[in-house]
Design an enzyme around this catalytic site. Sequence first.
Site, PDB file in Angstrom:
ATOM      1  N   ASP A 112       9.337   4.528  12.491  1.00  0.00           N
ATOM      2  CA  ASP A 112      10.256   3.587  13.773  1.00  0.00           C
ATOM      3  C   ASP A 112      11.626   2.810  13.212  1.00  0.00           C
ATOM      4  O   ASP A 112      11.845   3.072  14.091  1.00  0.00           O
ATOM      5  CB  ASP A 112       8.751   2.351  13.320  1.00  0.00           C
ATOM      6  CG  ASP A 112       8.656   2.025  12.164  1.00  0.00           C
ATOM      7  OD1 ASP A 112       8.582   2.375  10.902  1.00  0.00           O
ATOM      8  OD2 ASP A 112       7.791   0.525  12.042  1.00  0.00           O
TER       9      ASP A 112
ATOM     10  N   ASP B 263       1.154   5.428   1.688  1.00  0.00           N
ATOM     11  CA  ASP B 263       1.363   5.787   3.051  1.00  0.00           C
ATOM     12  C   ASP B 263       1.302   7.230   2.607  1.00  0.00           C
ATOM     13  O   ASP B 263       3.380   7.824   1.851  1.00  0.00           O
ATOM     14  CB  ASP B 263       2.295   5.677   3.830  1.00  0.00           C
ATOM     15  CG  ASP B 263       2.365   4.124   4.117  1.00  0.00           C
ATOM     16  OD1 ASP B 263       0.492   4.038   4.786  1.00  0.00           O
ATOM     17  OD2 ASP B 263       2.272   3.104   4.141  1.00  0.00           O
TER      18      ASP B 263
ATOM     19  N   ASP C 290       1.238  -0.603   0.397  1.00  0.00           N
ATOM     20  CA  ASP C 290      -0.165   0.227  -0.176  1.00  0.00           C
ATOM     21  C   ASP C 290       1.040   1.401  -0.032  1.00  0.00           C
ATOM     22  O   ASP C 290       2.521   1.068  -0.035  1.00  0.00           O
ATOM     23  CB  ASP C 290      -1.018  -0.097   1.230  1.00  0.00           C
ATOM     24  CG  ASP C 290      -0.570  -0.130   2.533  1.00  0.00           C
ATOM     25  OD1 ASP C 290       0.668   0.553   2.490  1.00  0.00           O
ATOM     26  OD2 ASP C 290      -0.789  -0.881   3.770  1.00  0.00           O
TER      27      ASP C 290
END
Length: 463
Positions: free
Chosen positions: A164, A82, A80
């Site tokens: 992260d 982002d 996907d």
Amino acid sequence: MTSSSVAGLWKKLTKKLPKSNRRTAAREPVIIPRDHHNISRRLISDSALKVMHRLNQSGYDAYLVGGGVRDILLGGQPKDFDVATDATPEQVRGLFRNSRIIGRRFKIVHVRFGREVIEVTTFRGNHSDTGGTVSKQHSARNESGMLLRDNIYGSVTEDAERRDLTINALYYTSKDFCVYDYMGGLQDLNDKLIRVIGDPETRYREDPVRMMRVIRFAAKLNFDIEAATEEPIQRLAPLLRDISPARLFDEVLKLFMAGNGLQTYALLQRYGLFQPLFPATQTMLNKQTPAAEAIIQQGLINTDARIAEGKSVTPAFIYAVILWPLVKSLQAEIAASGVPEIPALHQASERVLHKQQQTVAIPKRFSLPMRDIWELQFRLTKRNGKRAEQLLEHRYFRAGFDFLLLREQAEEIEPELGQWWLAFQESRPELRDAMLKTSSSQEPRKRPRRRRRRPPNAARNPE
Ligand code: ATP
Ligand code: MG
């Protein structure tokens, strides 16, 4: 781009860079111009391009970030896309009719184009810099350091620090077609290293799910985990108990449905992360139950193989596998007290599920088929009469049959029954009759049903 071409690109770019690349705070980014990387508009979905274009046209910054950049650089296809921007969630919402703001802890905007959803996040800022001026509505922690709200906004540089992993903090913009590397992610892509940004312990305490993400990407990309990133995981694994069961359900799915389930499972075990997710199953595994270990591993091998062949997989099957050893053992216990096998199974399923829901919430749309898969294990042993034909029509016959084959592969049961069902499904209707005749002669014949009324609530005697 293959990893060797990432290596080539990196060599070209880093001639002048210092050797140590550990970044705990973002500096001036390394900027990779368009002719030095393989990201092109052709590889990005039209929807993501539309979102970035509209944001730019309205005077905002917009970058592709995360898996969309990482996976293209590695020569893969992103799952996907982002987008990160300096527009607030409300401003993004205002630009796209087909959008909605989701999340409270971490507000993001989902912009929908048919079945595709582009996730748009506003650049996150630093919590520690905000002093006491920020309301609890935007930033809040619990006593172990976990961020209960993360809605402080900042610059793209700050945003990079709040991500992260270094490999997830690479930004691409269709404004100048450059890749911006703030945290040394390109070097780590080249070295095949999973590295948490900042101080790993602090980052795991802020959001313990990051430990699961470390494992997920290490397994998915077949990367090593850098030493400082690895060190606190085992120690902090119990913090996962503070995460809501609904969020853990989503994360567990990502762990086991990405095509590297077996490797992921091995890493979860190595770092003590399986225990807080599936405490009862872990207790059983700790008793050195080889059958339980065998069925879980074989279940994940089969799931990985299905994904590799492009076949569909259902979460119901994976959860049915992980909880089966518990259900089976409890069912045997209940049945030993005189309860017939199917009601004993229902009681066991109920109790196992009830306990499991306290850590990972399994929605009804998966727990119901899961129970059917378990029940079919007993119904598939009955091959006589019209029953076999009827079972073929069962909604979850296929999953139940696959589960039966799995139990045979894991040597929980003899391989005969699965073979019979395989042949039965493939055979022409005339042959089926013949098969039914031979199988009924092999099985103990049931006594014809007596049409006798039982008093209500009377316990059924096992026949
Ligand atoms: P994929 O979509 O292929 O699973 P991804 O890296 O895009 O991988 P997402 O879950 O889509 O993962 O998240 C998008 C990006 O958001 C990540 O790349 C990362 O930069 C950031 N992110 C996601 N979860 C966290 C988290 N818990 N803490 C910090 N940053 C996160
Ligand atoms: Mg993503």
